[in-house]
Scaffold this motif. Structure first.
Motif, PDB file in Angstrom:
ATOM      1  N   GLU A  21       7.383   4.924   4.409  1.00  0.00           N
ATOM      2  CA  GLU A  21       6.215   4.117   4.067  1.00  0.00           C
ATOM      3  C   GLU A  21       5.064   4.998   3.588  1.00  0.00           C
ATOM      4  O   GLU A  21       4.349   4.644   2.650  1.00  0.00           O
ATOM      5  N   GLU A  22       4.888   6.147   4.208  1.00  0.00           N
ATOM      6  CA  GLU A  22       3.845   7.067   3.766  1.00  0.00           C
ATOM      7  C   GLU A  22       4.141   7.567   2.350  1.00  0.00           C
ATOM      8  O   GLU A  22       3.232   7.660   1.516  1.00  0.00           O
ATOM      9  N   GLN A  23       5.401   7.851   2.061  1.00  0.00           N
ATOM     10  CA  GLN A  23       5.774   8.279   0.705  1.00  0.00           C
ATOM     11  C   GLN A  23       5.497   7.178  -0.313  1.00  0.00           C
ATOM     12  O   GLN A  23       4.988   7.447  -1.408  1.00  0.00           O
TER      13      GLN A  23
ATOM     14  N   TYR B 204       0.323   1.298  11.100  1.00  0.00           N
ATOM     15  CA  TYR B 204       0.195   2.573  10.402  1.00  0.00           C
ATOM     16  C   TYR B 204      -0.643   2.349   9.143  1.00  0.00           C
ATOM     17  O   TYR B 204      -0.304   1.506   8.314  1.00  0.00           O
TER      18      TYR B 204
ATOM     19  N   TYR C 165      -6.419  12.087   0.962  1.00  0.00           N
ATOM     20  CA  TYR C 165      -5.594  11.197   1.775  1.00  0.00           C
ATOM     21  C   TYR C 165      -5.989  11.270   3.243  1.00  0.00           C
ATOM     22  O   TYR C 165      -6.349  12.325   3.739  1.00  0.00           O
TER      23      TYR C 165
ATOM     24  N   THR D 131      -4.633   9.294   7.238  1.00  0.00           N
ATOM     25  CA  THR D 131      -3.722   8.357   7.915  1.00  0.00           C
ATOM     26  C   THR D 131      -4.214   8.099   9.336  1.00  0.00           C
ATOM     27  O   THR D 131      -4.835   8.968   9.949  1.00  0.00           O
TER      28      THR D 131
ATOM     29  N   LYS E 262       7.756   7.606   7.687  1.00  0.00           N
ATOM     30  CA  LYS E 262       7.725   8.647   6.641  1.00  0.00           C
ATOM     31  C   LYS E 262       7.970   8.038   5.265  1.00  0.00           C
ATOM     32  O   LYS E 262       7.302   8.377   4.289  1.00  0.00           O
TER      33      LYS E 262
ATOM     34  N   PHE F   7      -2.460   4.114   5.766  1.00  0.00           N
ATOM     35  CA  PHE F   7      -2.493   5.228   4.825  1.00  0.00           C
ATOM     36  C   PHE F   7      -3.576   4.874   3.810  1.00  0.00           C
ATOM     37  O   PHE F   7      -3.574   3.779   3.257  1.00  0.00           O
TER      38      PHE F   7
ATOM     39  N   LYS G  45       1.693   7.037  -0.889  1.00  0.00           N
ATOM     40  CA  LYS G  45       1.233   8.155  -1.717  1.00  0.00           C
ATOM     41  C   LYS G  45       1.683   7.992  -3.168  1.00  0.00           C
ATOM     42  O   LYS G  45       0.932   8.317  -4.092  1.00  0.00           O
TER      43      LYS G  45
ATOM     44  N   LYS H  57      -2.946   5.795  13.055  1.00  0.00           N
ATOM     45  CA  LYS H  57      -1.922   5.029  13.770  1.00  0.00           C
ATOM     46  C   LYS H  57      -2.638   4.332  14.918  1.00  0.00           C
ATOM     47  O   LYS H  57      -3.299   4.980  15.727  1.00  0.00           O
TER      48      LYS H  57
END
Length: 135
Positions: A108-110, A71, A56, A58, A106, A73, A113, A60
């Motif tokens: 959106e990152e979850q 953002y 992974y 990320t 956070k 990912f 993933k 910004k």
């Protein structure tokens, strides 16, 4: 593919690339070619899962207005026992910087993933494997 929640003023862009050859020799070089694809200089977070390994990253990207921040990912997903790979890209931003936007980074990152981890590789058929050998 782009999609969004207009009433929430959030825009998404998701892209998945499937590769049916093995670039695993590049993994030892800190995934140099993947860094180039995503224009990424950071450290990848590596996660081994049944049947695959996920790396992974990320980023910004900030612009003048806070609501213009993008953002990203992304991941490089490699099958464990066969030459299959996925490049997965998930991007989220406020659609209109002049309107309110409640973007939970956070969360959106979850989501990103969760989607990346849901990738399942299918074992190539014996016919497909014989084609790779030029037979």
């Amino acid at each position: 593919m782009g999609f969004g929640a207009k009433e929430k003023n959030i825009a998404y862009h998701v892209k998945v690339d499937y590769i049916s050859s093995d670039f695993s020799e590049w993994e030892d070089s800190e995934l140099g070619w993947v860094r180039g694809v995503f224009n990424y200089n950071g450290k990848f977070e590596k996660k081994a899962m049944p049947g695959k390994t996920i790396n992974y990253g990320t980023t910004k990207t900030e612009f003048e207005h806070e609501n213009d921040t993008v953002y990203d990912f992304f991941s490089y997903i490699r099958a464990e026992d066969n030459p299959q790979e996925i490049l997965f890209y998930y991007s989220v931003a406020c659609q209109d910087s002049e309107k309110p936007c409640n973007l939970d980074v956070k969360q959106e990152e979850q989501k990103a993933k969760l989607l990346m981890e849901s990738v399942t590789f299918i074992e190539p058929s014996s016919e497909e494997r014989s084609d790779e050998g030029g037979e």
